[in-house]
Design an enzyme around this catalytic site. Structure first.
Site, short mmCIF file in Angstrom:
data_model
loop_
_atom_site.label_atom_id
_atom_site.label_comp_id
_atom_site.label_asym_id
_atom_site.label_seq_id
_atom_site.Cartn_x
_atom_site.Cartn_y
_atom_site.Cartn_z
N GLU A 9 0.83 -1.22 0.00
CA GLU A 9 0.00 0.00 0.00
C GLU A 9 0.86 1.26 0.00
O GLU A 9 0.54 2.23 -0.70
CB GLU A 9 -0.95 0.01 1.20
N HIS A 24 2.15 2.29 -3.33
CA HIS A 24 1.20 3.05 -4.15
C HIS A 24 1.39 4.56 -3.96
O HIS A 24 1.19 5.34 -4.90
CB HIS A 24 -0.25 2.70 -3.77
NI NI Z 1 -2.50 -2.42 -4.84
#
Ligand code: NI
Length: 175
Positions: A138, A141
């Protein structure tokens, strides 16, 4: 709450470094987090970062088993990540922005991450295993990185439907 549209690999919002949220406790951040959680659940994902819903802010939600609050969902704003192991462990990952595919990604088995919740509470956790992998995925990202960019063996980027077929045939390693 609202279910948001998920950006897919190729959209520029997934390639740029997301911006720090100036005020993690702003009402707009809280609303974004609630919508991201609803979107993640609707899509049956384990995590979601704000750029995936076209918002270039450093905000992420994920299902972390060790988290006692928020029904197991962690919401974090402006996270910082520290890898605590030189070792890299390979595991299968998928991503709501790369639908239909899964790939083997090397990750640190232990990390520390810090940040703040939309309620203004400090988060400071040292975690291992799946929790560590989700955090790395995450937070990547937020730096414009999708998991295929972390892969070292592109023959292990495959369609989920083919993985299921292998599993049904008793081949492969169960992934
Ligand atoms: Ni993802």
């Amino acid at each position: 709450m609202a279910i948001l549209k998920i950006a897919r690999m190729g959209h520029p919002v997934l390639r740029r470094r997301a911006d720090e949220a100036p005020d993690p406790t702003a009402p707009g951040v809280r609303k974004l987090v609630m919508d991201m959680i609803e979107t993640m659940r609707d899509a049956e994902g384990r995590g979601l970062a704000a750029p995936q819903v076209h918002v270039p802010l450093r905000v992420a939600v994920f299902i972390a088993p060790e988290d006692p609050g928020h029904e197991g969902v962690t919401a974090i704003v402006n996270p910082a990540l520290e890898l605590l192991s030189e070792e890299r462990v390979e595991g299968w990952e998928g991503c709501l922005s790369v639908p239909g595919l899964q790939g083997v990604v090397p990750r640190s088995p232990k990390v520390r991450y810090t940040g703040v919740t939309p309620d203004g509470a400090r988060i400071d956790r040292t975690v291992e295993g799946f929790h560590a992998v989700v955090a790395q995925h995450e937070f990547d990202h937020l730096d414009g990185i999708l998991y295929p960019q972390r892969m070292t063996d592109m023959t292990k980027l495959i369609f989920e439907s083919e993985a299921r077929r292998l599993l049904a045939a008793g081949e492969g390693d169960g992934a």
